[in-house]
Design an enzyme around this catalytic site. Structure first.
Site, PDB file in Angstrom:
ATOM      1  N   ASP A  10       0.827  -1.208   0.000  1.00 38.60           N
ATOM      2  CA  ASP A  10       0.000   0.000   0.000  1.00 38.60           C
ATOM      3  C   ASP A  10       0.864   1.262   0.000  1.00 38.60           C
ATOM      4  O   ASP A  10       1.942   1.271   0.594  1.00 38.60           O
ATOM      5  CB  ASP A  10      -0.905  -0.033   1.238  1.00 38.60           C
ATOM      6  CG  ASP A  10      -2.098   0.883   1.112  1.00 38.60           C
ATOM      7  OD1 ASP A  10      -2.304   1.468   0.026  1.00 38.60           O
ATOM      8  OD2 ASP A  10      -2.821   1.028   2.110  1.00 38.60           O
ATOM      9  N   ASN A  38     -10.512  -2.800  -6.616  1.00 38.85           N
ATOM     10  CA  ASN A  38      -9.689  -1.870  -7.399  1.00 38.85           C
ATOM     11  C   ASN A  38     -10.251  -1.584  -8.791  1.00 38.85           C
ATOM     12  O   ASN A  38      -9.851  -0.613  -9.431  1.00 38.85           O
ATOM     13  CB  ASN A  38      -8.242  -2.381  -7.521  1.00 38.85           C
ATOM     14  CG  ASN A  38      -7.436  -2.229  -6.255  1.00 38.85           C
ATOM     15  OD1 ASN A  38      -6.474  -2.964  -6.010  1.00 38.85           O
ATOM     16  ND2 ASN A  38      -7.804  -1.266  -5.406  1.00 38.85           N
TER      17      ASN A  38
HETATM   18  C1  FPP Z   1      -1.961   0.163  -3.398  1.00 44.27           C
HETATM   19  O1  FPP Z   1      -1.467   1.472  -3.375  1.00 44.27           O
HETATM   20  C2  FPP Z   1      -1.360  -0.551  -4.503  1.00 44.27           C
HETATM   21  C3  FPP Z   1      -2.051  -1.099  -5.542  1.00 44.27           C
HETATM   22  C4  FPP Z   1      -3.515  -1.013  -5.640  1.00 44.27           C
HETATM   23  C5  FPP Z   1      -1.357  -1.768  -6.657  1.00 44.27           C
HETATM   24  C6  FPP Z   1      -0.153  -2.586  -6.281  1.00 44.27           C
HETATM   25  C7  FPP Z   1       0.539  -2.922  -7.524  1.00 44.27           C
HETATM   26  C8  FPP Z   1       1.854  -2.910  -7.696  1.00 44.27           C
HETATM   27  C9  FPP Z   1       2.860  -2.694  -6.638  1.00 44.27           C
HETATM   28  C10 FPP Z   1       2.269  -3.117  -9.087  1.00 44.27           C
HETATM   29  C11 FPP Z   1       3.226  -4.176  -9.287  1.00 44.27           C
HETATM   30  C12 FPP Z   1       2.702  -5.533  -9.181  1.00 44.27           C
HETATM   31  C13 FPP Z   1       3.172  -6.511  -9.970  1.00 44.27           C
HETATM   32  C14 FPP Z   1       2.795  -7.917  -9.699  1.00 44.27           C
HETATM   33  C15 FPP Z   1       3.998  -6.233 -11.138  1.00 44.27           C
HETATM   34  P1  FPP Z   1      -2.493   2.658  -3.593  1.00 44.27           P
HETATM   35  O2  FPP Z   1      -2.534   2.976  -5.046  1.00 44.27           O
HETATM   36  O3  FPP Z   1      -3.794   2.335  -2.964  1.00 44.27           O
HETATM   37  O4  FPP Z   1      -1.766   3.799  -2.800  1.00 44.27           O
HETATM   38  P2  FPP Z   1      -2.440   4.994  -2.005  1.00 44.27           P
HETATM   39  O5  FPP Z   1      -3.239   4.374  -0.881  1.00 44.27           O
HETATM   40  O6  FPP Z   1      -1.267   5.789  -1.519  1.00 44.27           O
HETATM   41  O7  FPP Z   1      -3.289   5.752  -2.998  1.00 44.27           O
END
Ligand code: FPP
Length: 233
Positions: free
Chosen positions: A12, A60
């Protein structure tokens, strides 16, 4: 110190990491993919056998079209660019979640990589279009189907049910890590988390590195895991 056999991570904070740098959210996810590579190497060096990461939840899909398609493209690129490296490092790649929600092309790429890496010694499990409740409901559907066709009415055991989950054959996580200061499970591995230890860090996922990883292992080493049993004195 015996390392956790299986670590699961809620990656996250990519969006906040990007925002702090005045970058598009996708730049945060790209940096998050690099942090995943780092975490995988740290796990392998530490003797961890399974790493599960929450890359895309069933919720998501509600994000903007641009972010969803950017994340899907990132996954596709990750698979294309990393396939040889995963094979060379003996990493078994596996996906859990509603893979039918993904594009036909991405499903093909995933299936091909799973097949190519099936004998790897270290397992990387990527949760994609994944929700813990959804996984349990789908397993219950499979159970009903199986029982209807066999006519078997014996009591359902945890083992039987666990084998119908997407994680069949994968041991439960010993340690669940969440970055970016949030203290929630967010529908991740609900069944499998039954006896997991938790480690939370303020670090945003793209900044997650050796220091956080070592802190997580050190915290895990201090926990007394009773699995519902008595306190040892
Ligand atoms: C949460 O951060 C993260 C995600 C929803 C996506 C996670 C994906 C990756 C790390 C991409 C790589 C994965 C692979 C398998 C290549 P957020 O966007 O919710 O962050 P925030 O809470 O700060 O907005």
């Amino acid at each position: 110190m015996t390392p956790p056999r299986h670590i699961a991570i809620i990656m996250d904070g990519n969006g906040r990491w990007a925002q702090a740098r005045h970058l598009p959210r996708l730049a945060g996810h790209r940096a998050g993919a690099e942090a995943l590579d780092r975490a995988m190497h740290l796990c392998r060096d530490a003797g961890v056998e399974f790493l599960t990461v929450y890359a895309f939840s069933t919720e998501n899909w509600r994000r903007s079209k641009a972010e969803v398609s950017g994340l899907m493209a990132l996954l596709s690129t990750y698979i294309a660019n990393k396939a040889d490296e995963l094979v060379a490092n003996s990493v078994r790649f596996r996906v859990i979640g509603r893979r039918g929600d993904l594009s036909a092309r991405l499903q093909r790429e995933i299936a091909a990589l799973e097949e190519r890496t099936r004998d790897g010694a270290f397992t990387l499990v990527v949760a994609l279009s994944y929700g813990g409740r959804d996984e349990i409901v789908r397993a219950a559907g499979r159970l009903v189907q199986a029982r209807m066709s066999s006519g078997d009415s014996a009591a359902v055991t945890e083992e039987e049910f666990g084998a119908l989950l997407d994680t069949a054959g994968i041991p439960d996580p010993d340690l669940i890590v969440r970055s970016s200061g949030e203290l929630r499970l967010s529908n991740f591995l609900l069944w499998q988390a039954a006896y997991a230890e938790f480690f939370f860090t303020q670090t945003l996922w793209p900044d997650f590195g050796k220091e956080d990883f070592d802190a997580a292992l050190a915290a895990f080493a201090k926990r007394e895991r009773r699995m519902g049993g008595r306190i040892k004195r």
